[in-house]
Design an enzyme around this catalytic site. Structure first.
Site, PDB file in Angstrom:
ATOM      1  N   SER A 119     -50.369   6.769   2.470  1.00  0.00           N
ATOM      2  CA  SER A 119     -50.364   5.313   2.592  1.00  0.00           C
ATOM      3  C   SER A 119     -51.384   4.813   3.601  1.00  0.00           C
ATOM      4  O   SER A 119     -51.681   3.621   3.639  1.00  0.00           O
ATOM      5  CB  SER A 119     -48.996   4.843   3.098  1.00  0.00           C
ATOM      6  N   HIS A 140     -53.721   6.323  -4.182  1.00  0.00           N
ATOM      7  CA  HIS A 140     -52.574   5.663  -3.548  1.00  0.00           C
ATOM      8  C   HIS A 140     -51.836   4.778  -4.566  1.00  0.00           C
ATOM      9  O   HIS A 140     -52.268   3.666  -4.869  1.00  0.00           O
ATOM     10  CB  HIS A 140     -53.075   4.828  -2.350  1.00  0.00           C
ATOM     11  N   GLU A 152     -54.863   2.424  -5.432  1.00  0.00           N
ATOM     12  CA  GLU A 152     -56.015   2.366  -4.527  1.00  0.00           C
ATOM     13  C   GLU A 152     -56.686   3.731  -4.586  1.00  0.00           C
ATOM     14  O   GLU A 152     -56.019   4.746  -4.338  1.00  0.00           O
ATOM     15  CB  GLU A 152     -55.560   2.125  -3.076  1.00  0.00           C
ATOM     16  N   ASN A 190     -52.015  -1.392   2.988  1.00  0.00           N
ATOM     17  CA  ASN A 190     -51.104  -1.338   4.138  1.00  0.00           C
ATOM     18  C   ASN A 190     -51.680  -1.936   5.410  1.00  0.00           C
ATOM     19  O   ASN A 190     -50.947  -2.226   6.346  1.00  0.00           O
ATOM     20  CB  ASN A 190     -50.625   0.091   4.373  1.00  0.00           C
TER      21      ASN A 190
HETATM   22  N1  CAA Z   1     -38.237   2.830 -10.345  1.00  0.00           N
HETATM   23  C1  CAA Z   1     -38.663   2.612 -11.589  1.00  0.00           C
HETATM   24  N2  CAA Z   1     -38.558   1.438 -12.212  1.00  0.00           N
HETATM   25  C2  CAA Z   1     -37.945   0.443 -11.543  1.00  0.00           C
HETATM   26  C3  CAA Z   1     -37.453   0.601 -10.243  1.00  0.00           C
HETATM   27  C4  CAA Z   1     -37.615   1.862  -9.638  1.00  0.00           C
HETATM   28  N3  CAA Z   1     -37.221   2.093  -8.392  1.00  0.00           N
HETATM   29  N4  CAA Z   1     -36.908  -0.569  -9.843  1.00  0.00           N
HETATM   30  C5  CAA Z   1     -37.040  -1.424 -10.866  1.00  0.00           C
HETATM   31  N5  CAA Z   1     -37.671  -0.816 -11.887  1.00  0.00           N
HETATM   32  C6  CAA Z   1     -38.027  -1.405 -13.177  1.00  0.00           C
HETATM   33  C7  CAA Z   1     -36.812  -1.811 -13.954  1.00  0.00           C
HETATM   34  O1  CAA Z   1     -36.316  -0.714 -14.714  1.00  0.00           O
HETATM   35  C8  CAA Z   1     -37.364  -2.906 -14.836  1.00  0.00           C
HETATM   36  O2  CAA Z   1     -38.065  -2.297 -15.907  1.00  0.00           O
HETATM   37  P1  CAA Z   1     -38.136  -2.975 -17.357  1.00  0.00           P
HETATM   38  O3  CAA Z   1     -39.001  -4.192 -17.178  1.00  0.00           O
HETATM   39  O4  CAA Z   1     -38.778  -1.934 -18.199  1.00  0.00           O
HETATM   40  O5  CAA Z   1     -36.743  -3.328 -17.726  1.00  0.00           O
HETATM   41  C9  CAA Z   1     -38.411  -3.588 -13.942  1.00  0.00           C
HETATM   42  O6  CAA Z   1     -38.734  -2.629 -12.921  1.00  0.00           O
HETATM   43  C10 CAA Z   1     -37.890  -4.834 -13.280  1.00  0.00           C
HETATM   44  O7  CAA Z   1     -36.712  -4.479 -12.590  1.00  0.00           O
HETATM   45  P2  CAA Z   1     -35.480  -5.443 -12.321  1.00  0.00           P
HETATM   46  O8  CAA Z   1     -35.455  -6.507 -13.382  1.00  0.00           O
HETATM   47  O9  CAA Z   1     -34.261  -4.622 -12.120  1.00  0.00           O
HETATM   48  O10 CAA Z   1     -35.778  -6.036 -10.897  1.00  0.00           O
HETATM   49  P3  CAA Z   1     -36.904  -7.023 -10.391  1.00  0.00           P
HETATM   50  O11 CAA Z   1     -37.388  -7.955 -11.433  1.00  0.00           O
HETATM   51  O12 CAA Z   1     -36.348  -7.538  -9.136  1.00  0.00           O
HETATM   52  O13 CAA Z   1     -38.143  -6.057 -10.051  1.00  0.00           O
HETATM   53  C11 CAA Z   1     -39.360  -4.752  -8.542  1.00  0.00           C
HETATM   54  C12 CAA Z   1     -38.011  -4.950  -9.230  1.00  0.00           C
HETATM   55  C13 CAA Z   1     -40.446  -4.465  -9.574  1.00  0.00           C
HETATM   56  C14 CAA Z   1     -39.208  -3.538  -7.623  1.00  0.00           C
HETATM   57  C15 CAA Z   1     -39.713  -6.055  -7.751  1.00  0.00           C
HETATM   58  O14 CAA Z   1     -38.649  -6.387  -6.885  1.00  0.00           O
HETATM   59  C16 CAA Z   1     -40.979  -5.930  -6.924  1.00  0.00           C
HETATM   60  O15 CAA Z   1     -42.086  -6.060  -7.432  1.00  0.00           O
HETATM   61  N6  CAA Z   1     -40.813  -5.700  -5.603  1.00  0.00           N
HETATM   62  C17 CAA Z   1     -41.957  -5.529  -4.697  1.00  0.00           C
HETATM   63  C18 CAA Z   1     -42.499  -4.134  -4.842  1.00  0.00           C
HETATM   64  C19 CAA Z   1     -43.682  -3.900  -3.952  1.00  0.00           C
HETATM   65  O16 CAA Z   1     -44.145  -4.741  -3.193  1.00  0.00           O
HETATM   66  N7  CAA Z   1     -44.188  -2.670  -4.018  1.00  0.00           N
HETATM   67  C20 CAA Z   1     -45.249  -2.217  -3.144  1.00  0.00           C
HETATM   68  C21 CAA Z   1     -44.623  -1.554  -1.947  1.00  0.00           C
HETATM   69  S1  CAA Z   1     -45.856  -1.043  -0.795  1.00  0.00           S
HETATM   70  C22 CAA Z   1     -46.430   0.379  -1.416  1.00  0.00           C
HETATM   71  O17 CAA Z   1     -45.987   0.901  -2.402  1.00  0.00           O
HETATM   72  C23 CAA Z   1     -47.533   1.034  -0.659  1.00  0.00           C
HETATM   73  C24 CAA Z   1     -47.164   1.845   0.514  1.00  0.00           C
HETATM   74  O18 CAA Z   1     -47.963   2.732   0.841  1.00  0.00           O
HETATM   75  C25 CAA Z   1     -45.957   1.602   1.341  1.00  0.00           C
HETATM   76  P1  NAD Z   2     -39.773  10.501   0.464  1.00  0.00           P
HETATM   77  O1  NAD Z   2     -39.181  10.683   1.821  1.00  0.00           O
HETATM   78  O2  NAD Z   2     -39.004   9.798  -0.590  1.00  0.00           O
HETATM   79  O3  NAD Z   2     -40.186  11.920  -0.149  1.00  0.00           O
HETATM   80  C1  NAD Z   2     -40.942  12.864   0.550  1.00  0.00           C
HETATM   81  C2  NAD Z   2     -40.736  14.209  -0.138  1.00  0.00           C
HETATM   82  O4  NAD Z   2     -41.627  15.149   0.453  1.00  0.00           O
HETATM   83  C3  NAD Z   2     -39.313  14.770   0.047  1.00  0.00           C
HETATM   84  O5  NAD Z   2     -38.789  15.125  -1.228  1.00  0.00           O
HETATM   85  C4  NAD Z   2     -39.529  16.008   0.925  1.00  0.00           C
HETATM   86  O6  NAD Z   2     -38.650  17.062   0.596  1.00  0.00           O
HETATM   87  C5  NAD Z   2     -40.957  16.378   0.561  1.00  0.00           C
HETATM   88  N1  NAD Z   2     -41.602  17.194   1.569  1.00  0.00           N
HETATM   89  C6  NAD Z   2     -41.425  17.210   2.899  1.00  0.00           C
HETATM   90  N2  NAD Z   2     -42.230  18.128   3.456  1.00  0.00           N
HETATM   91  C7  NAD Z   2     -42.903  18.712   2.451  1.00  0.00           C
HETATM   92  C8  NAD Z   2     -43.856  19.752   2.383  1.00  0.00           C
HETATM   93  N3  NAD Z   2     -44.284  20.385   3.473  1.00  0.00           N
HETATM   94  N4  NAD Z   2     -44.327  20.093   1.173  1.00  0.00           N
HETATM   95  C9  NAD Z   2     -43.934  19.436   0.056  1.00  0.00           C
HETATM   96  N5  NAD Z   2     -43.022  18.463   0.058  1.00  0.00           N
HETATM   97  C10 NAD Z   2     -42.514  18.105   1.249  1.00  0.00           C
HETATM   98  O7  NAD Z   2     -41.173   9.788   0.735  1.00  0.00           O
HETATM   99  P2  NAD Z   2     -42.020   8.875  -0.268  1.00  0.00           P
HETATM  100  O8  NAD Z   2     -41.634   7.475  -0.040  1.00  0.00           O
HETATM  101  O9  NAD Z   2     -41.995   9.464  -1.612  1.00  0.00           O
HETATM  102  O10 NAD Z   2     -43.484   9.026   0.367  1.00  0.00           O
HETATM  103  C11 NAD Z   2     -44.297  10.138   0.062  1.00  0.00           C
HETATM  104  C12 NAD Z   2     -45.744   9.806   0.366  1.00  0.00           C
HETATM  105  O11 NAD Z   2     -46.147   8.669  -0.400  1.00  0.00           O
HETATM  106  C13 NAD Z   2     -46.026   9.452   1.835  1.00  0.00           C
HETATM  107  O12 NAD Z   2     -47.313   9.909   2.173  1.00  0.00           O
HETATM  108  C14 NAD Z   2     -45.979   7.942   1.801  1.00  0.00           C
HETATM  109  O13 NAD Z   2     -46.696   7.332   2.838  1.00  0.00           O
HETATM  110  C15 NAD Z   2     -46.629   7.664   0.453  1.00  0.00           C
HETATM  111  N6  NAD Z   2     -46.305   6.361  -0.139  1.00  0.00           N
HETATM  112  C16 NAD Z   2     -45.053   5.852   0.003  1.00  0.00           C
HETATM  113  C17 NAD Z   2     -44.767   4.632  -0.585  1.00  0.00           C
HETATM  114  C18 NAD Z   2     -43.402   4.032  -0.467  1.00  0.00           C
HETATM  115  O14 NAD Z   2     -43.226   2.850  -0.772  1.00  0.00           O
HETATM  116  N7  NAD Z   2     -42.401   4.767  -0.053  1.00  0.00           N
HETATM  117  C19 NAD Z   2     -45.743   3.961  -1.323  1.00  0.00           C
HETATM  118  C20 NAD Z   2     -47.012   4.536  -1.472  1.00  0.00           C
HETATM  119  C21 NAD Z   2     -47.287   5.739  -0.858  1.00  0.00           C
END
Ligand code: CAA
Ligand code: NAD
Length: 283
Positions: A119, A140, A152, A190
């Protein structure tokens, strides 16, 4: 480059989502985790999500079974020898990722591309752990992977054009939209998202408002699909903290300091949705 077999390292929420999306687009997938039970749990979560798709009549049982047959699990890193592309999605920790990439470099065939779903961490630094930095790249995905369109694509300093093209084509074959960004902390996604989440945590910490109210402001007022604290719980508070620390270290700028409340929650094991408690309770 022809891609038949993809290996995914880490079967957590991201790894299992990547594996599901790859298998659904026709690729053979090997899902690795450190423990058999975790790898199996990742595969089971995919089965449950596909079952929901069948219930919604988006696919039939035969489609589901075909996808599941393309998904094998393993706890053997040596299986990297069978992969054309490896996508690492283990925890957001540089030391863990460096160890994994050194092992992958030893086992993967010479032509294989090693991608990381990090991330925020430096692709250039991870690549330097291998003897093939030209074949290392950031891929990503966003959470939840099967739903979110963006990937990304992050080029490290030594990533080759051929590797970039391979990964761009792979993302497109998984029905994603790749966007190229450069290798700086937090990339684009991020660098922008996580300071907003961290600021929302500060608003709780300083008593400005409650998590529910802060989330309502952002959902009802800004049309965000999830409020920042619901989203933080969804991403994982450990991952949020790791990302803030990477931003703070990478830019040496106090504006990225992680909120002490976020640190405390992670210390307590309140990691959000995946642990059952974060800013909200899930059990
Ligand atoms: N896994 C797989 N599919 C999922 C899911 C999950 N965890 N959660 C929901 N879905 C699917 C549902 O099955 C549904 O699919 P269909 O259209 O095929 O029926 C669809 O998503 C919509 O779901 P819901 O109607 O139940 O719920 P919603 O309309 O509230 O949408 C959401 C759920 C798509 C998660 C929405 O709340 C959303 O877009 N949230 C923001 C997500 C976001 O910002 N993601 C980026 C996070 S940051 C990141 O990823 C980067 C990082 O490095 C941290
Ligand atoms: P998670 O905690 O759900 O899963 C991490 C997994 O990695 C676990 O199943 C753990 O057993 C496994 N693990 C730990 N050490 C390991 C090793 N040495 N070798 C192989 N597997 C190992 O975490 P996550 O949310 O799936 O995040 C995983 C990666 O994806 C991170 O780098 C995170 O920053 C990135 N990411 C996360 C998100 C998010 O929304 N959570 C979105 C984009 C990218």
């Amino acid at each position: 480059m022809e891609i038949n077999q993809v290996m995914v390292i880490g079967a957590g929420q991201m790894g299992s989502g990547i594996a599901q999306t790859a298998a659904s687009s026709g690729l053979e997938v090997l899902l690795y985790d450190v423990e058999e039970s975790r790898a199996e749990a990742g595969r089971e979560s995919i089965g449950k999500r596909l079952k929901k798709q069948v219930e919604k009549e988006r696919m039939n049982d035969a489609d589901k079974e075909r996808i599941m047959r393309r998904l094998a699990v393993t706890t053997s890193m040596e299986k990297a020898s069978e992969a054309d592309v490896i996508i690492e999605a283990a925890v957001e920790n540089m030391d863990v990722k460096k160890t994994i990439f050194a092992q992958l470099d030893a086992f993967a065939p010479a032509h294989a591309v090693l991608a990381t779903n990090t991330s925020s961490l430096s692709i250039t630094e991870i690549a330097a752990e291998t003897k093939r930095p030209d074949r290392v790249i950031g891929m990503h995905f966003m959470n939840p992977v099967p739903v979110m369109k963006l990937v990304e694509v992050i080029r490290g300093l030594q990533t080759s054009d051929a590797t970039h093209q391979t990964v761009t084509a792979l993302a497109e074959s998984m029905q994603k939209t790749p966007v190229e960004v450069q290798d700086y902390p937090g990339f684009v996604s991020n660098r922008i998202l996580m300071p907003m989440i961290n600021e929302a945590v500060y608003a709780v910490y300083e008593g400005v408002s409650t998590p529910e109210e802060i989330d309502s402001v952002m959902t009802l007022g800004m049309n965000h699909p999830m409020g920042p604290l619901t989203l933080a719980d969804f991403i994982g508070l450990d991952t949020c903290l790791y990302i803030m620390e990477t931003l703070q270290d990478g830019f040496s700028d106090p504006k990225y300091r992680p909120c002490p409340l976020l640190k405390n929650y992670v210390r307590a094991g309140w990691l959000g949705l995946k642990s059952g408690r974060g800013f909200y309770q899930y059990e």
